[in-house]
Design a protein around this motif. Sequence first.
Motif, PDB file in Angstrom:
ATOM      1  N   PHE A  46       8.382  -1.056  -9.600  1.00 42.22           N
ATOM      2  CA  PHE A  46       7.033  -0.619  -9.255  1.00 42.22           C
ATOM      3  C   PHE A  46       7.027   0.868  -8.980  1.00 42.22           C
ATOM      4  O   PHE A  46       8.043   1.461  -8.629  1.00 42.22           O
ATOM      5  N   ARG A  47       5.857   1.456  -9.141  1.00 44.75           N
ATOM      6  CA  ARG A  47       5.624   2.841  -8.754  1.00 44.75           C
ATOM      7  C   ARG A  47       4.490   2.834  -7.747  1.00 44.75           C
ATOM      8  O   ARG A  47       3.598   2.000  -7.818  1.00 44.75           O
ATOM      9  N   PHE A  48       4.556   3.783  -6.819  1.00 46.23           N
ATOM     10  CA  PHE A  48       3.620   3.830  -5.712  1.00 46.23           C
ATOM     11  C   PHE A  48       2.825   5.124  -5.754  1.00 46.23           C
ATOM     12  O   PHE A  48       3.379   6.185  -6.016  1.00 46.23           O
ATOM     13  N   LYS A  49       1.537   5.025  -5.472  1.00 46.80           N
ATOM     14  CA  LYS A  49       0.648   6.171  -5.503  1.00 46.80           C
ATOM     15  C   LYS A  49       1.128   7.220  -4.499  1.00 46.80           C
ATOM     16  O   LYS A  49       1.337   6.915  -3.323  1.00 46.80           O
ATOM     17  N   ASP A  50       1.308   8.448  -4.967  1.00 41.54           N
ATOM     18  CA  ASP A  50       1.830   9.499  -4.079  1.00 41.54           C
ATOM     19  C   ASP A  50       0.935   9.737  -2.881  1.00 41.54           C
ATOM     20  O   ASP A  50       1.420   9.959  -1.772  1.00 41.54           O
ATOM     21  N   THR A  51      -0.369   9.645  -3.068  1.00 42.72           N
ATOM     22  CA  THR A  51      -1.285   9.874  -1.947  1.00 42.72           C
ATOM     23  C   THR A  51      -1.141   8.782  -0.887  1.00 42.72           C
ATOM     24  O   THR A  51      -1.242   9.065   0.306  1.00 42.72           O
ATOM     25  N   ALA A  52      -0.880   7.544  -1.305  1.00 42.73           N
ATOM     26  CA  ALA A  52      -0.667   6.448  -0.352  1.00 42.73           C
ATOM     27  C   ALA A  52       0.631   6.645   0.411  1.00 42.73           C
ATOM     28  O   ALA A  52       0.696   6.395   1.624  1.00 42.73           O
ATOM     29  N   VAL A  53       1.675   7.119  -0.273  1.00 43.62           N
ATOM     30  CA  VAL A  53       2.960   7.377   0.386  1.00 43.62           C
ATOM     31  C   VAL A  53       2.800   8.528   1.382  1.00 43.62           C
ATOM     32  O   VAL A  53       3.292   8.452   2.511  1.00 43.62           O
ATOM     33  N   ASP A  54       2.086   9.583   0.996  1.00 46.81           N
ATOM     34  CA  ASP A  54       1.861  10.713   1.901  1.00 46.81           C
ATOM     35  C   ASP A  54       1.065  10.284   3.130  1.00 46.81           C
ATOM     36  O   ASP A  54       1.358  10.703   4.250  1.00 46.81           O
ATOM     37  N   GLU A  55       0.055   9.431   2.924  1.00 43.74           N
ATOM     38  CA  GLU A  55      -0.740   8.930   4.043  1.00 43.74           C
ATOM     39  C   GLU A  55       0.134   8.106   4.994  1.00 43.74           C
ATOM     40  O   GLU A  55       0.054   8.257   6.212  1.00 43.74           O
ATOM     41  N   LEU A  56       0.980   7.254   4.434  1.00 41.37           N
ATOM     42  CA  LEU A  56       1.888   6.459   5.249  1.00 41.37           C
ATOM     43  C   LEU A  56       2.853   7.365   6.010  1.00 41.37           C
ATOM     44  O   LEU A  56       3.118   7.148   7.198  1.00 41.37           O
ATOM     45  N   ALA A  57       3.350   8.395   5.359  1.00 41.38           N
ATOM     46  CA  ALA A  57       4.274   9.340   6.011  1.00 41.38           C
ATOM     47  C   ALA A  57       3.587   9.999   7.210  1.00 41.38           C
ATOM     48  O   ALA A  57       4.204  10.138   8.270  1.00 41.38           O
ATOM     49  N   ARG A  58       2.329  10.376   7.062  1.00 47.83           N
ATOM     50  CA  ARG A  58       1.598  10.971   8.186  1.00 47.83           C
ATOM     51  C   ARG A  58       1.444   9.965   9.319  1.00 47.83           C
ATOM     52  O   ARG A  58       1.611  10.304  10.490  1.00 47.83           O
ATOM     53  N   GLU A  59       1.127   8.710   8.974  1.00 52.62           N
ATOM     54  CA  GLU A  59       0.978   7.677  10.000  1.00 52.62           C
ATOM     55  C   GLU A  59       2.292   7.429  10.737  1.00 52.62           C
ATOM     56  O   GLU A  59       2.291   7.173  11.938  1.00 52.62           O
TER      57      GLU A  59
END
Length: 67
Positions: A46-59
């Motif tokens: 699978f590949r994951f949306k970079d914006t979703a990963v960045d949002e998770l990183a901020r959280e």
Amino acid sequence: MAATHLTLEQAAERLGISPEEFKRRLKTDALFKTLDRGKIRDGTSFRFKDTAVDELARELGSGSDPD
């Protein structure tokens, strides 16, 4: 700007964790469930949306500000 998709390894690196930890947390951590949105299959992985990963990183408090 169009979102790009990251491999599991790239997403784990961006979050500052190992790929094994990333896989484990995908199954057990409610915050990681947010990565299901925008996830795409790439062959057998699978590949994951970079914006979703960045949002998770901020959280999680481990990511850098994309600006």
